[in-house]
Design an enzyme around this catalytic site. Structure first.
Site, short mmCIF file in Angstrom:
data_model
loop_
_atom_site.label_atom_id
_atom_site.label_comp_id
_atom_site.label_asym_id
_atom_site.label_seq_id
_atom_site.Cartn_x
_atom_site.Cartn_y
_atom_site.Cartn_z
N ASP A 290 -1.81 -21.55 75.04
CA ASP A 290 -0.63 -20.74 74.75
C ASP A 290 0.24 -20.74 76.00
OD1 ASP A 290 -0.34 -17.86 72.58
OD2 ASP A 290 1.20 -19.03 73.62
C1 GLC Z 1 4.04 -17.65 72.56
C2 GLC Z 1 3.07 -17.37 71.43
C3 GLC Z 1 2.67 -18.59 70.65
C4 GLC Z 1 3.80 -19.59 70.64
C5 GLC Z 1 3.98 -20.07 72.07
C6 GLC Z 1 5.12 -21.09 72.19
O1 GLC Z 1 3.72 -16.87 73.67
O2 GLC Z 1 1.88 -16.67 71.75
O3 GLC Z 1 2.32 -18.14 69.33
O4 GLC Z 1 3.48 -20.68 69.79
O5 GLC Z 1 4.21 -19.00 72.96
O6 GLC Z 1 6.34 -20.46 71.92
#
Ligand code: GLC
Length: 731
Positions: A290
């Site tokens: 993430d």
């Molecule tokens: C965010 C979210 C995730 C998302 C990622 C990219 O913090 O937790 O669900 O896909 O970053 O935007």
């Protein structure tokens, strides 16, 4: 599946040519450069630099070139495997051309974007769309999103989100399919099929990502990113099955969650990402961290420094680093110092290349300009409208609905004319002006209405304006669109209170006091504690966040063009003290009883929820009779006669629940184990049969052995989790 001999040979050949730095480059995902490849003026760059969003080098690069993307050189050096949130095929093609034609090995890039519930044609938020209980809808909306995104240069999305969400204090419940595991497994399969199809190299498909792995919705206190600690048996029974379904459906990527799992961050959790995911379930794709989650392993205190966080994460099986550049900065040194084996890097690169080959990027790296752009096309809008009206859940109706076309109404509420709010909490490419708001739809229907703009952006109410309008109005019905702003639900939006925001509740009380009939429309991304508001309303309609066709879909239901068929996939608590609250809770020794003090209850408030899982009303009524349970080899067949006893046709979602009468561990009081949808004309009866495989009834004992021994079951065929006809069978 992703793995095949031909592709593996191509990967072997490529790996043999790659330097260690080029290999690590494939594991590096950069955020879309804030200074984009095009049109960033010197003044904008100055602002970005002053705000600390770009480095001095990036600022200088812009000032020299004016259009240079500071990351382009990294792409040329083969140090970037993917980008996040780069939008527009002009920009993605530019970066792709550099990767393919100017880097040493020409390995194409992945372009990932959170296309969570639609690209430009925005569909209902996941928590809303789940209420359709329609796997065809789940698949179709994903396919449409994939087509529009790929046309726009995107080839990878970070969805479906498969977090079981039992706590509405957690803002990300809006992105989830709800509180039930079995439901989430079927949702997962439909979504991945919609995004990836049978061959994700075609121009209308993109790679999906099952997230957040795992149990992210169980954060203590309903607080986002918070710690999660539970038995392995509960993890395997409640939280892991949707990801197992995703892997069986061939999902290309998985995203470890931000939270720790019983003390070990998911991002660096070897048991989770290697032993379980690859060892037990043979996942062939790759794991993407993430956003900046590799860096956060250090903040969690289980890594001594950035390099340690990077080595732990990639060694655990988190193959690609989203956004914090720890892999590209630290892994080469770790291999040189003998801390990390290059074989670990090779395996991670192999997984990434497997997905790039599956997407056909080596053969077709660039995106053509479509002859007929599909973005916001009439068929896409029609599909969005159909999904939206199916997502609407009728929570209360004293008969005031459906409204007659001739009704003249008074409309109040902040959300009534806000196109941006209709898009919901998780859109990147969607544009507010694409939305049909409630007022737009009233206008296009030619409804006689008066809009009273008495609610401000801060949710305060001009009660003078309201009371004067109420006093002066001939209209007898008030349509009040109330709830929570889309920016107050979603990531990093946990709440300690679930009441309507600001003075909206008082506004409803004023309307009720005026003697006018009140139809309350809820605009929200999570269950809210609206018991009192429901009491003073003649009708309550859950409209969630319905997307670009929100206004049309809402009026389709209010005026009876569509008989509401939505059913909740999350429990609505009466008060926030009940959270977490969910229907399939374990049996306990002293279950709640209103008749006895010595049972599990609150002494200062209600214990039962406001609306249960599976609940939703219709403009007609249904009866369930003649439940028949049959054992067919290793299948439990459940049949029931469903009759439409009302005066209008409707679609009913027949839900099948079971209770395992005895277990080696405590078993839930009730569990959804199947469902089917049936359309019935007024007076029509159909026999609905749902077949349940023995494996679906299995559970884990305390030692995590999967148990499917014969047992005795209560079985319900029901309209929702609190009702139904009940039988019992040995199976
Ligand atoms: C965010 C979210 C995730 C998302 C990622 C990219 O913090 O937790 O669900 O896909 O970053 O935007």
């Amino acid at each position: 599946m992703l793995k095949n001999p031909e592709t593996e040979q191509k990967i072997d050949a490529l790996l043999a040519k790659m330097t260690l730095r080029e290999k690590i480059g494939q594991l590096n995902q950069l955020g879309g450069s804030p200074v984009g490849g095009f049109g960033v003026t010197k003044e904008e760059a100055e602002g970005l630099y002053q705000a600390g969003n770009i480095t001095k080098e990036q600022y200088d690069a812009i000032c020299q070139g004016g259009t240079a993307d500071a990351n382009e050189d990294a792409v040329r050096r083969g140090e970037v495997g993917a980008f996040l949130s780069v939008q527009g095929r002009e920009y993605t093609n530019r970066l792709q051309r550099i990767a393919v034609e100017e880097s040493r090995l020409g390995i194409p890039l992945l372009f990932g974007l959170d296309v969570i519930h639609g690209h430009r044609t925005v569909f209902p938020s996941p928590i809303a769309e789940a209420c359709t209980w329609n796997t065809d809808t789940f698949e179709e909306s994903a396919h449409i999103a994939a087509r529009e995104a790929r046309e726009d240069g995107i080839n990878w999305t970070f969805t479906p989100m498969l977090d079981i969400a039992r706590d509405p204090r957690w803002g990300r419940i809006v992105e989830s399919p709800g509180e039930d595991t079995y439901f989430a497994t079927r949702y997962a399969v439909a979504k991945i099929k919609g995004f990836q199809g049978e061959d994700m190299s075609t121009s209308d498909r993109i790679c999906a990502c099952a997230k957040h792995f795992v149990a992210y919705g169980q954060g203590e206190g309903g607080r986002d990113y918070n710690t999660v600690d539970m038995s392995e048996a509960k993890l395997r029974e409640v939280y892991l099955p949707p990801f197992e379904a995703a892997i069986e459906a061939g999902v290309g990527t998985i995203m470890p969650a931000f939270n720790d799992l019983s003390g070990i961050p998911c991002t660096s959790n070897k048991w989770l990402l290697d032993t379980y995911l690859r060892g037990e379930h043979h996942f062939e794709g790759f794991c993407i961290s993430d956003a900046h989650a590799v860096k956060q392993v250090r903040f969690a205190g289980t890594a001594r420094d950035e390099a340690d966080a990077a080595v732990q994460s990639v060694s655990a099986g988190c193959d690609m680093d989203m956004g914090c550049e720890h892999y590209i900065h630290h892994l080469e040194g770790a291999v040189a110092n003998g801390i990390l084996s290059e074989e670990v890097i090779n395996e991670a690169v192999r997984r990434v290349l497997r997905v790039k080959f599956a997407l056909g990027l080596f053969e077709h790296p660039y995106v053509e300009t479509p002859r007929e752009p599909s973005v916001l096309s009439a068929p896409h809008r029609a599909a969005a409208r159909d999904a939206a009206r199916r997502s609407v859940v009728l929570l209360k109706n004293d008969g005031i609905l459906p409204l007659s076309q001739k009704t003249n109404i008074l409309v109040v509420g902040y959300f009534a004319d806000r196109g941006d709010e209709m898009l919901g909490s998780w859109v990147i490419s969607g544009q507010g002006e694409d939305s049909v708001t409630l007022l737009d739809a009233l206008n296009s229907r030619g409804v006689d209405y008066t809009f009273v703009p008495c609610v401000g952006a801060d949710m305060t109410v001009d009660f003078n304006l309201l009371d004067n309008a109420l006093a002066a109005a001939e209209e007898s019905i008030v349509l009040a669109m109330v709830g929570e702003k889309r920016d107050n639900v979603g990531e990093a939006c946990s709440k300690g209170h679930l009441d309507l925001e600001g003075e909206q509740s008082e506004m409803l009380a004023h309307i009720h006091a005026s003697g006018k009939s009140l139809v309350t429309l809820l605009f929200n991304g999570r269950p809210m504690t609206i018991g009192q508001e429901a009491e003073i309303s003649n009708a309550v309609v859950e409209t969630w966040q319905l997307g670009v066709e929100a206004g049309n879909a809402t009026l389709d239901v209010l005026f009876g063009d569509y008989n509401p068929s939505g059913r909740l996939t999350v429990t609505f608590p009466r008060h926030v003290g009940q959270c977490p609250t969910y229907y399939n809770h374990p049996k306990i020794g002293r279950p709640y009883s209103a008749l006895s003090k010595w049972t599990s209850k609150y002494i200062d408030d209600e214990t039962a929820p406001l609306y249960p899982f599976g609940y939703g009303l219709s403009y007609t009524t249904y009866t369930y009779e003649n439940l028949v349970l049959r054992v067919e080899d290793d299948i439990l067949a459940v049949s029931v006669d469903v009759t439409n006893t009302g005066s209008v046709p409707g679609e009913e979602t027949v839900q099948i629940y079971t209770q395992c009468r005895y277990g080696l561990r405590v078993r839930p009081v009730k569990e959804l184990k199947g469902w089917d949808k049936v359309f019935l004309y007024a007076g029509e009866t159909k026999t609905v049969t749902v077949r349940i495989a023995r494996k679906t009834l299995g559970y884990y004992d305390a030692q995590c052995n999967f148990i499917t021994e014969p047992n005795t079951y209560f079985v319900w065929a029901a309209h929702d989790s609190s009702s139904g006809v009940q039988g019992e069978i040995a199976f």
